[in-house]
Design an enzyme around this catalytic site. Structure first.
Site, PDB file in Angstrom:
ATOM      1  N   THR A 133     -13.231  -5.749   1.405  1.00  0.00           N
ATOM      2  CA  THR A 133     -12.296  -5.951   2.508  1.00  0.00           C
ATOM      3  C   THR A 133     -12.850  -5.337   3.786  1.00  0.00           C
ATOM      4  O   THR A 133     -13.621  -4.365   3.732  1.00  0.00           O
ATOM      5  CB  THR A 133     -10.929  -5.295   2.207  1.00  0.00           C
ATOM      6  N   VAL A 141       4.991  -5.229  14.758  1.00  0.00           N
ATOM      7  CA  VAL A 141       4.955  -3.840  14.304  1.00  0.00           C
ATOM      8  C   VAL A 141       4.284  -2.973  15.369  1.00  0.00           C
ATOM      9  O   VAL A 141       3.161  -3.253  15.806  1.00  0.00           O
ATOM     10  CB  VAL A 141       4.204  -3.734  12.963  1.00  0.00           C
ATOM     11  N   TYR A 175      -5.611   1.418  -0.357  1.00  0.00           N
ATOM     12  CA  TYR A 175      -6.349   0.172  -0.587  1.00  0.00           C
ATOM     13  C   TYR A 175      -7.793   0.302  -0.097  1.00  0.00           C
ATOM     14  O   TYR A 175      -8.747   0.013  -0.824  1.00  0.00           O
ATOM     15  CB  TYR A 175      -5.628  -0.963   0.138  1.00  0.00           C
ATOM     16  N   TYR A 231       0.820  -1.212   0.000  1.00  0.00           N
ATOM     17  CA  TYR A 231       0.000   0.000   0.000  1.00  0.00           C
ATOM     18  C   TYR A 231       0.858   1.269   0.000  1.00  0.00           C
ATOM     19  O   TYR A 231       0.482   2.275  -0.615  1.00  0.00           O
ATOM     20  CB  TYR A 231      -0.938   0.038   1.213  1.00  0.00           C
TER      21      TYR A 231
END
Length: 325
Positions: free
Chosen positions: A75, A189, A121, A41
């Site tokens: 999504t 992360v 996205y 992305y």
């Protein structure tokens, strides 16, 4: 072309010319084409937007103009951030499901700033959803929109350097699997604080088949397809995968199984994240009578058994090769 229960279907992957050659024979079209890996992305925002919006336009247009039913894969990222994420961390309302459980018909879609290209996205997917919905409202397109919530299982994504590019960054399951196979720390992360739900691919496919087989109950609907019972933080997922992999492989975990990294270090500039993605399952349960079955422990054991059996020896051979001078 895929035939199921006397209904001809066509699955769009990424070949537009094949679509136009074959779609005329199909009564239903399932559009799965997408760039849907978070690592892309930021680094490929233009490709991401084109893949998920521009390239989907002719598919929607063709189905609308030729009376073809469309099952379009969107999504859960269209929801973006939750309302609760904007409250102080110690605010009691952060624990109220009204502020983080995501509902197809009422939850707002909240994205980060334009410079956060991670949302390229989600924005592209939301816009194509709106186009599909508009075609249904104005031109009578028969459609169903699917919002997957982290479908995982064997053969998901790729293992870098083995059946995919060595510099590639797959999604979280394959990332963690790769680390476990190589006996490397799992990278968390920003501390792995984000919360997600995970659903076994076999459960999810059952839901899609119900949509295919019951158009009268699925047409005009947007469906969350996830498992709210399998909710964990990314850190908890890493800990579970480490435990399960030790069980299925017979190997002891390394001394420091996880390591914290910043999102900038892992994904680069422009990354942003959502805090929670917990799907409300009311609509799909009401319309199709569907509920997910597989627990996170069971699906991880099945998946990591496959990963170990398929990749462990290949990685050993790859890592044992002498380095060229």
């Amino acid at each position: 072309m895929y035939v199921h229960v006397n209904v001809k279907l066509f699955f769009i992957l990424n070949c537009e010319c094949v679509f136009f050659n074959l779609c005329c024979f199909a009564s239903q079209t399932i559009n799965l084409a997408a760039i849907c890996t978070p690592a892309d992305y930021n680094t490929r925002p233009l490709d991401t937007i084109y893949s998920n919006f521009i390239d989907a336009l002719p598919v929607v247009k063709y189905c609308s103009e030729n009376n073809k039913r469309l099952i379009h894969f969107s999504t859960c990222e269209v929801y973006g951030k939750t309302i609760g994420s904007f409250l102080p961390k110690d605010h009691p309302l952060r624990q109220d499901p009204e502020f983080y459980v995501l509902k197809e018909d009422v939850s707002p879609c909240i994205f980060g700033s334009i410079e956060k290209q991670r949302w390229s996205y989600a924005c592209a997917k939301q816009l194509i959803e709106r186009l599909v919905y508009a075609e249904g409202a104005e031109n009578g397109l028969e459609f169903t929109i699917v919002r997957p919530f982290n479908w995982i299982g064997p053969r998901m994504d790729f293992i870098p350097g083995i059946d995919g590019p060595s510099e590639g960054v797959p999604r979280v399951l394959a990332c963690f699997s790769n680390n476990l196979l190589r006996r490397e720390p799992l990278k968390l992360v920003d501390g792995g604080e984000s919360q997600r739900t995970f659903i076994y691919i076999k459960d999810a496919i059952e839901a899609v088949l119900l949509m295919i087989e019951n158009p009268e109950r699925a047409n005009g609907h947007i469906f969350n397809v996830g498992n709210p019972n399998n909710e964990v933080t990314v850190r908890q997922l890493a800990e579970m995968m480490t435990e399960v992999y030790a069980k299925v492989s017979g190997e002891t975990a390394i001394e420091s199984p996880t390591i914290d990294v910043s999102s900038k270090e892992f994904y680069g500039e422009g990354y942003d994240d959502s805090d929670k993605r917990i799907p409300d399952m009311t609509i799909i349960n009401r319309q199709l009578g569907w509920n997910p079955k597989t627990s996170l422990w069971d699906l991880l054991e099945s998946t990591l058994t496959y990963q170990h059996t398929t990749y462990a020896e290949a990685i050993k051979k790859a890592t044992s090769k002498p380095v060229a001078s």
